[in-house]
Scaffold this motif. Structure first.
Motif, PDB file in Angstrom:
ATOM      1  N   PHE A  19       0.820  -1.204   0.000  1.00 34.29           N
ATOM      2  CA  PHE A  19       0.000   0.000   0.000  1.00 34.29           C
ATOM      3  C   PHE A  19       0.858   1.258   0.000  1.00 34.29           C
ATOM      4  CE2 PHE A  19      -2.629  -3.403   1.672  1.00 34.29           C
ATOM      5  CZ  PHE A  19      -3.677  -3.328   0.783  1.00 34.29           C
ATOM      6  N   ARG A  23       0.153   4.075  -2.714  1.00 38.04           N
ATOM      7  CA  ARG A  23       0.161   5.532  -2.551  1.00 38.04           C
ATOM      8  C   ARG A  23       1.154   6.185  -3.506  1.00 38.04           C
ATOM      9  NH1 ARG A  23      -0.402   4.268   2.994  1.00 38.04           N
ATOM     10  NH2 ARG A  23       1.834   4.480   3.323  1.00 38.04           N
ATOM     11  N   SER A  26      -0.342   6.237  -6.846  1.00 44.06           N
ATOM     12  CA  SER A  26      -1.419   7.221  -6.919  1.00 44.06           C
ATOM     13  C   SER A  26      -0.855   8.616  -7.155  1.00 44.06           C
ATOM     14  CB  SER A  26      -2.255   7.177  -5.634  1.00 44.06           C
ATOM     15  OG  SER A  26      -1.478   7.544  -4.510  1.00 44.06           O
ATOM     16  N   LEU A 238      -9.690   8.981  -3.864  1.00 44.43           N
ATOM     17  CA  LEU A 238     -10.243   7.633  -3.690  1.00 44.43           C
ATOM     18  C   LEU A 238      -9.139   6.608  -3.501  1.00 44.43           C
ATOM     19  CD1 LEU A 238     -13.159   7.638  -6.322  1.00 44.43           C
ATOM     20  CD2 LEU A 238     -13.348   7.726  -3.832  1.00 44.43           C
ATOM     21  N   LEU A 239      -8.067   6.728  -4.312  1.00 42.90           N
ATOM     22  CA  LEU A 239      -6.958   5.790  -4.169  1.00 42.90           C
ATOM     23  C   LEU A 239      -6.303   5.924  -2.799  1.00 42.90           C
ATOM     24  CD1 LEU A 239      -5.241   5.997  -7.684  1.00 42.90           C
ATOM     25  CD2 LEU A 239      -6.492   4.064  -6.728  1.00 42.90           C
ATOM     26  N   VAL A 241      -7.740   7.032  -0.025  1.00 38.48           N
ATOM     27  CA  VAL A 241      -8.661   6.505   0.992  1.00 38.48           C
ATOM     28  C   VAL A 241      -8.645   4.981   0.998  1.00 38.48           C
ATOM     29  CG1 VAL A 241     -11.089   6.339   1.647  1.00 38.48           C
ATOM     30  CG2 VAL A 241     -10.134   8.553   1.011  1.00 38.48           C
ATOM     31  N   VAL A 242      -8.707   4.401  -0.216  1.00 34.56           N
ATOM     32  CA  VAL A 242      -8.699   2.938  -0.307  1.00 34.56           C
ATOM     33  C   VAL A 242      -7.389   2.378   0.232  1.00 34.56           C
ATOM     34  CG1 VAL A 242      -8.686   1.011  -1.934  1.00 34.56           C
ATOM     35  CG2 VAL A 242     -10.354   2.831  -2.199  1.00 34.56           C
ATOM     36  N   ALA A 243      -6.255   3.033  -0.131  1.00 31.42           N
ATOM     37  CA  ALA A 243      -4.955   2.550   0.336  1.00 31.42           C
ATOM     38  C   ALA A 243      -4.850   2.640   1.861  1.00 31.42           C
ATOM     39  CB  ALA A 243      -3.836   3.347  -0.330  1.00 31.42           C
ATOM     40  N   GLN A 245      -7.361   2.757   4.028  1.00 29.97           N
ATOM     41  CA  GLN A 245      -8.294   1.812   4.640  1.00 29.97           C
ATOM     42  C   GLN A 245      -7.751   0.388   4.558  1.00 29.97           C
ATOM     43  OE1 GLN A 245     -10.863   2.785   6.241  1.00 29.97           O
ATOM     44  NE2 GLN A 245     -12.083   0.959   6.601  1.00 29.97           N
ATOM     45  N   ALA A 246      -7.234   0.042   3.380  1.00 32.00           N
ATOM     46  CA  ALA A 246      -6.683  -1.301   3.213  1.00 32.00           C
ATOM     47  C   ALA A 246      -5.463  -1.501   4.100  1.00 32.00           C
ATOM     48  CB  ALA A 246      -6.328  -1.536   1.739  1.00 32.00           C
TER      49      ALA A 246
END
Length: 492
Positions: A19, A23, A26, A238-239, A241-243, A245-246
């Motif tokens: 991740f 990032r 991203s 979004l990337l 946030v997803v990164a 969160q993951a």
């Protein structure tokens, strides 16, 4: 319980690597999208500008052809017929030509119209001060007299990059110059017998203001860049946030995995240790029982006959009892008993423990405050619960080391469980290792085994409950025992 191993720096880097790369990519994608959007916006803007210029050039050609036709029909023919020749130096002829041109330009966005002769001198201009000047012609004028059909130039009075960042472009910033030959109208075939060799009477120069078209192109470029920027920012967020969160979920799972591995390792170690302790305890238990019973027999026998040996025999008996209690602690922790599922009134069990320990508390000067409703029912084993409460009270008494206070509170929790808390006036638990007292064999006392609270935790866990340790704000330790409520307690 063994101390949980903290993850190394290498493990942390390995856990966050996917991740961290997400990032990084991203950020890279954001930069690439922005750069590509700028390039695409410039390309589309140039294409739009070229398309608008093409349309303006077509319009300019139509206008030039119409001007040529109208000048020939409404000026050249009448003047030639009336005077024999065209002489724009004559004010009357100049005014007549100007009227013809002005009538044709009414309502059109035309900056300047000039007519050049074969010597490249201005013979007519909408700005009369330019007449007879020979320094205004450009490369397109000679080309017209050499036979090319038309010529276009774009006049820029502001750099295009600067125009991109100019909120309101002034009129005339960009102009289109069209050069077109003035010739005989081909509709008059009797005057143009050699249609292939139409003579050039002059060069017509039309300058149009195309700033508004450039404004449209620049506006479209900014709209494209703004659209790409907004979409790329949304995608980037979004990337991210997803990164994040993951990464958080992965960190929690890895922490849980490490915890499970530590618990499994600890369970395996405790299981092997339990087997060893159980075998040793059994070997010690039998001779220890013989020593204790023999010491008790000798104490009774020599009560009146030999006063000198009485203290020694009493010490042997007391130490045998203490060792017996220690062996029982080891056995209870190594092989915990499965509790029965009876409705047990906690108030009665606490009363029994207090009755046994009351004299000791009174001798030490420890006040016990009992604030537990009656009945206070849980489903479990009264003997095991008595052992758990007894151990907690003994630990609290030993922690106080003198006069003090122990408060016991019982309450029904919002989730339906029962909470029983023991709060003493001692020094409390060490703040840097609040849960260390739950580790087996951890003790701060010289004669302790470190199994008191671990046994309590084992008993509470076998009843489906949890044990929590905390420090009171005013000082002292708090031991909370949380149990599921019995059916009778829920109904009450």
């Amino acid at each position: 319980m063994a101390e949980e191993r903290s993850p190394s720096l290498k493990e942390k880097r390995a856990s966050g690597l996917p991740f961290s790369l997400a990032r990084f990519f991203s950020w890279v994608s954001l930069v690439l999208v922005l750069v590509s959007s700028v390039i695409l916006a410039l390309f589309i803007g140039n294409t739009t500008t070229a398309t608008l210029l093409d349309s303006q050039e077509e319009y300019a050609l139509l206008l030039a052809e119409n001007l040529n036709k109208q000048i020939f029909r409404r000026f050249t023919l009448p003047v030639t017929y009336a005077s024999g020749r065209v002489a724009l130096g004559d004010p009357v002829q100049y005014r007549l030509l100007d009227e013809v041109v002005q009538s044709l330009l009414h309502g059109l966005q035309i900056e300047t119209i000039r007519i050049y002769d074969s010597n490249f001198a201005v013979t007519y201009s909408t700005n009369q001060s330019e007449v007879r000047r020979t320094d205004l012609y450009t490369t397109g004028i000679p080309l017209i007299f050499q036979g090319i059909p038309h010529h276009f130039d774009v006049l820029t009075f502001i750099p295009y990059v600067q125009a991109l960042f100019t909120p309101s472009l002034p009129a005339g910033s960009f102009q289109l110059r069209t050069v077109y030959p003035l010739s005989i109208d081909k509709d008059f075939e009797q005057l143009n017998r050699a249609a292939q060799d139409t003579p050039v009477l002059g060069a017509l120069e039309i300058i149009q203001d195309v700033t508004s078209h450039y404004k449209m192109a620049i506006r479209s470029q900014w709209l494209i860049m703004a659209g790409f920027l907004v979409s790329s920012l949304i995608l980037f967020i979004l990337l991210q946030v997803v990164a994040r969160q993951a990464e958080r979920i992965l960190a929690e799972r890895m922490a849980r995995t490490r915890q499970l591995e530590a618990e499994l390792h600890q369970s395996e170690k405790l299981a092997s240790m339990g087997r060893m302790v159980a075998s040793i305890a059994h070997e010690i238990r039998n001779p220890l029982g013989i020593i204790r019973s023999s010491a008790e027999f000798l104490i009774r026998r020599h009560t009146t006959t030999d006063n000198g040996s009485q203290p020694i025999l009493q010490a042997i008996y007391d130490e045998a009892c203490r060792l017996g209690t220690t062996v029982n602690d080891f056995l209870d922790y190594a092989r915990p008993r499965q509790p029965r599922q009876d409705d047990v009134n906690v108030t009665d069990v606490l009363g029994k423990a207090m009755a046994f320990l009351g004299s000791e508390f009174q001798r030490q000067g420890v006040e016990v405050v009992l604030d537990v409703p009656d009945p206070f029912l849980i489903s479990g084993d009264a003997d095991l619960l008595y052992r758990a409460f007894y151990n907690v009270l003994i630990n609290a008494q030993q922690a106080i080391k003198g006069t003090g206070r122990i408060e016991i509170h019982g309450a029904l929790r919002d989730g339906g469980g029962l909470e029983l808390s023991f709060c003493d006036s001692g020094p409390g638990f060490p703040p840097d290792g609040l849960n260390k007292p739950l580790d087996p064999f951890y003790t701060t006392k010289d004669t302790g085994t470190g199994l008191g609270l671990p046994i309590v935790q084992s008993i509470v866990s076998s009843h489906g409950g949890t044990l929590e340790l905390a420090n009171a704000e005013e000082g002292g330790a708090i031991v909370r025992l949380i149990f599921p409520a019995a059916d009778g307690q829920r109904a009450g």
